[in-house]
Design an enzyme around this catalytic site. Structure first.
Site, PDB file in Angstrom:
ATOM      1  N   GLN A  37       0.932  -1.171   0.124  1.00 34.17           N
ATOM      2  CA  GLN A  37      -0.032   0.147  -0.153  1.00 34.17           C
ATOM      3  C   GLN A  37       0.892   1.377   0.072  1.00 34.17           C
ATOM      4  O   GLN A  37       0.382   2.323  -0.681  1.00 34.17           O
ATOM      5  CB  GLN A  37      -0.945   0.086   1.308  1.00 34.17           C
ATOM      6  N   GLU A  38       1.913   1.194   0.761  1.00 29.09           N
ATOM      7  CA  GLU A  38       2.826   2.377   0.908  1.00 29.09           C
ATOM      8  C   GLU A  38       3.486   2.665  -0.516  1.00 29.09           C
ATOM      9  O   GLU A  38       3.512   3.908  -0.660  1.00 29.09           O
ATOM     10  CB  GLU A  38       3.792   2.281   1.782  1.00 29.09           C
TER      11      GLU A  38
END
Length: 181
Positions: A37-38
């Site tokens: 996600q990052e």
């Protein structure tokens, strides 16, 4: 139609992620869910806010972690070194988790918006994790936590971990402690 989840949910840097996760007693699937996600596994990723690397560390957090971990000669480009970023990011994640009752949902919110905010968002009574997530007032953080936790379920399957459902992983968020009011 069949989906190849191994293509959709890659696991690069496996040795580093596994070793750090094991050393810090953090769920490896969760680390992968968060990194996906990052940064989508782009080691040189940079956010508009200035966070960098796989685990998107802010410069001030990276400096603090470097000092805490005894990383001599820290400079901003070190956050783009895979091993360094994962070491620093997982150490920070462990600290956030420790400060938030070892609760993965709260720690995910805290990693994104800050541990004090995640703690403040707890209710005066225990809440189902899904309810806690839906009450996060920052849309970006709310969506982030949903995606990290969903990613975690898929990574757990790929890693052949115990088959916890998303609901089980979300658990129950403990009540806010009286001194946090």
């Amino acid at each position: 139609m069949l989906h190849d989840f191994g293509l959709r949910y890659p696991m690069p840097y496996r040795d580093v992620v596994r070793d750090q996760s094991t050393a810090l007693d953090i769920d490896e699937a969760w680390v992968y869910g968060l990194v996906r996600q990052e940064s989508r596994f782009v080691a040189t990723a940079r956010s508009s806010a200035g966070a960098s690397g796989l685990m998107q560390l802010m410069p001030s957090t990276a400096r603090w972690l470097a000092k805490r971990l005894g990383i001599a000669g820290h400079h901003a480009s070190l956050t783009e070194v895979v091993e360094t970023n994962i070491s620093m990011g997982t150490n920070y994640l462990r600290q956030v988790m420790d400060s938030l009752d070892n609760h993965m949902v709260m720690a995910s919110a805290g990693y994104n918006a800050g541990p004090s905010r995640a703690k403040a968002w707890a209710a005066s009574r225990p809440l189902e994790g899904a309810v806690y997530v839906e009450t996060i007032p920052f849309i970006e953080t709310r969506e982030y936590v949903k995606k990290v936790m969903s990613n975690t379920v898929y990574y757990a399957r790929l890693l052949r971990q115990s088959s916890f459902s998303l609901r089980e992983r979300l658990g129950t968020v403990p009540a806010k402690s009286p001194q946090s009011n």
